[in-house]
Every structure is written in structure tokens, then in C-alpha cells.
Enzyme design. Structure first.
Site, PDB file in Angstrom:
ATOM      1  N   ASP A   1       0.929  -1.172  -0.096  1.00 46.97           N
ATOM      2  CA  ASP A   1      -0.002   0.134   0.042  1.00 46.97           C
ATOM      3  C   ASP A   1       0.910   1.212  -0.049  1.00 46.97           C
ATOM      4  O   ASP A   1       2.140   1.167   0.565  1.00 46.97           O
ATOM      5  CB  ASP A   1      -0.847  -0.061   1.269  1.00 46.97           C
ATOM      6  CG  ASP A   1      -2.055  -1.040   1.129  1.00 46.97           C
ATOM      7  OD1 ASP A   1      -2.434  -1.456   0.178  1.00 46.97           O
ATOM      8  OD2 ASP A   1      -2.829  -1.283   2.117  1.00 46.97           O
TER       9      ASP A   1
ATOM     10  N   ASP B   1      -7.016  -1.386  -4.465  1.00 44.86           N
ATOM     11  CA  ASP B   1      -7.886  -1.136  -3.612  1.00 44.86           C
ATOM     12  C   ASP B   1      -8.996  -0.031  -4.304  1.00 44.86           C
ATOM     13  O   ASP B   1     -10.221  -0.082  -3.936  1.00 44.86           O
ATOM     14  CB  ASP B   1      -7.406  -0.286  -2.253  1.00 44.86           C
ATOM     15  CG  ASP B   1      -6.457  -1.587  -1.600  1.00 44.86           C
ATOM     16  OD1 ASP B   1      -6.774  -2.636  -1.818  1.00 44.86           O
ATOM     17  OD2 ASP B   1      -5.781  -0.999  -0.933  1.00 44.86           O
TER      18      ASP B   1
END
Length: 194
Positions: A124, A140
Site C-alpha cells: 500500500d 483497492d
């Protein structure tokens, strides 16, 4: 090859290319994060948006940390359901948006699955600083945006549309359909021949 099959093959080829492109974008951005952002945060818009490297061993917001088997099973189920739905949707152009959303959702699931399979964590790196939102990635975004738009599309765009093509139950149904499409003179000629 009939016209419907040609349209179907062309549609599948286009959406397969879109699927590959979406995964490639996710992989490239994660590679950038793993090689550049890992060295230090990158400010995109001061106080608003920055790239910040994070190894997420859970789901969204770090939930279910290290539950890899759960992620593998859920990803597999999601992909099977989306592939089934995709295969049943009519080839009519008005359903291309719906097909795109299913492809986008699958690309997000596969993008994060690749990370889990390779590294046992998801990379991330996108951090919305001004609201202190949890760090996330491009996959995401695919999942979140596609799910929100799918709900909207199913309730407000396609709410009165038959989404799935009706399959013929037997050859007799096809014969009945072809007789129904015959002109009255053709029907009379066929009756005269009998």
C-alpha cells in the site's frame, strides 16, 4: 461463424485487454512504491496527498492480519462469481459499462492476490493525509470504485433491464422462433409442401 459469436469474441478480447492493462497499472505502481517510496515518503500535494510505503498483512485497514488462507479463498470465490456473471451478461452494448465494472473488480482482487502470493503482504502506498485515511493502493481503488458503481448501476441504470441472456432450452424452441419469424406466405408454402 455467426455474427453474435463474432461480437462476443471481440467483446471478450477487448475486456481481456482491459483486465490485463488494469493489473499492469497496479503492478507498475506497486513496483514504484517498493523501489522508490520505500526510501522515504513522497509528497504529491502538501498536507493532502502523499505516497507512503506500507506492507499490509491484513485486509482493508489491517483487518484479519496474516489470515492468508482466508484471502485466497475469498479472492477465488469473488473471481468465480464475477466470471460467471460476466459470462451471462448480454452482449448488447448497453451492458459494456457493467462488464467493465466486473473486470475492474476482478483486476483489483487479482492485483492484491498477486502481492499476497508473492510477498505474504500487500503493498500500500497512497495516503490521503488531510483526512488521515488508511494507506491503500491502486487495486483497492479498483475494488472500491467498482463495487460502489456496481451498486449504483444495478439500482439506477439496469434496474429494469434483463441483465442475463436467456438461453434456448432446446432445438424445438429455435424451430418455433424461426417459424414465428416466417412471413405468412412462407408459412403457407411450408403447409402446402406437407
Amino acid at each position: 461463424m455467426n455474427n453474435l459469436k463474432k461480437i462476443g469474441m471481440k467483446t471478450h478480447a477487448i475486456f481481456a485487454a482491459v483486465f490485463i492493462l488494469l493489473i499492469a497499472i497496479d503492478r507498475i505502481t506497486k513496483q514504484y512504491a517498493a523501489t522508490q517510496v520505500i526510501k522515504g515518503d513522497v509528497t504529491i500535494w502538501d498536507g493532502v496527498l502523499k505516497f507512503k510505503y506500507l506492507e499490509n498483512r491484513g485486509a482493508a485497514w489491517g483487518l484479519f492480519e496474516n489470515a492468508f488462507w482466508l484471502f485466497y479463498i475469498v479472492t477465488f470465490i469473488v473471481i468465480i462469481i464475477m466470471a460467471y456473471m460476466y459470462s451471462k451478461i448480454s452482449f448488447d452494448k448497453k451492458f459494456h459499462f457493467l462488464r467493465f465494472l466486473l473486470i475492474m473488480l476482478c483486476a483489483g482482487a487479482v492485483g492484491n492476490f498477486i502481492d499476497r502470493a508473492l510477498y505474504k503482504y500487500v503493498i500500500d502506498f497512497i495516503y490521503i493525509e488531510f483526512i488521515d485515511f488508511p494507506v491503500f493502493n491502486v487495486a483497492d481503488i479498483y475494488v472500491t470504485v467498482s463495487v460502489l458503481l456496481l451498486v449504483f448501476a444495478l439500482f439506477f441504470i439496469y434496474n429494469k433491464e434483463p441483465l442475463f441472456e436467456a438461453k434456448k432450452e432446446s432445438q424445438n424452441d429455435e424451430n418455433i422462433d424461426s417459424v414465428d419469424k416466417m412471413s405468412d406466405s412462407e408459412k403457407e408454402e411450408n403447409n402446402d409442401e406437407l
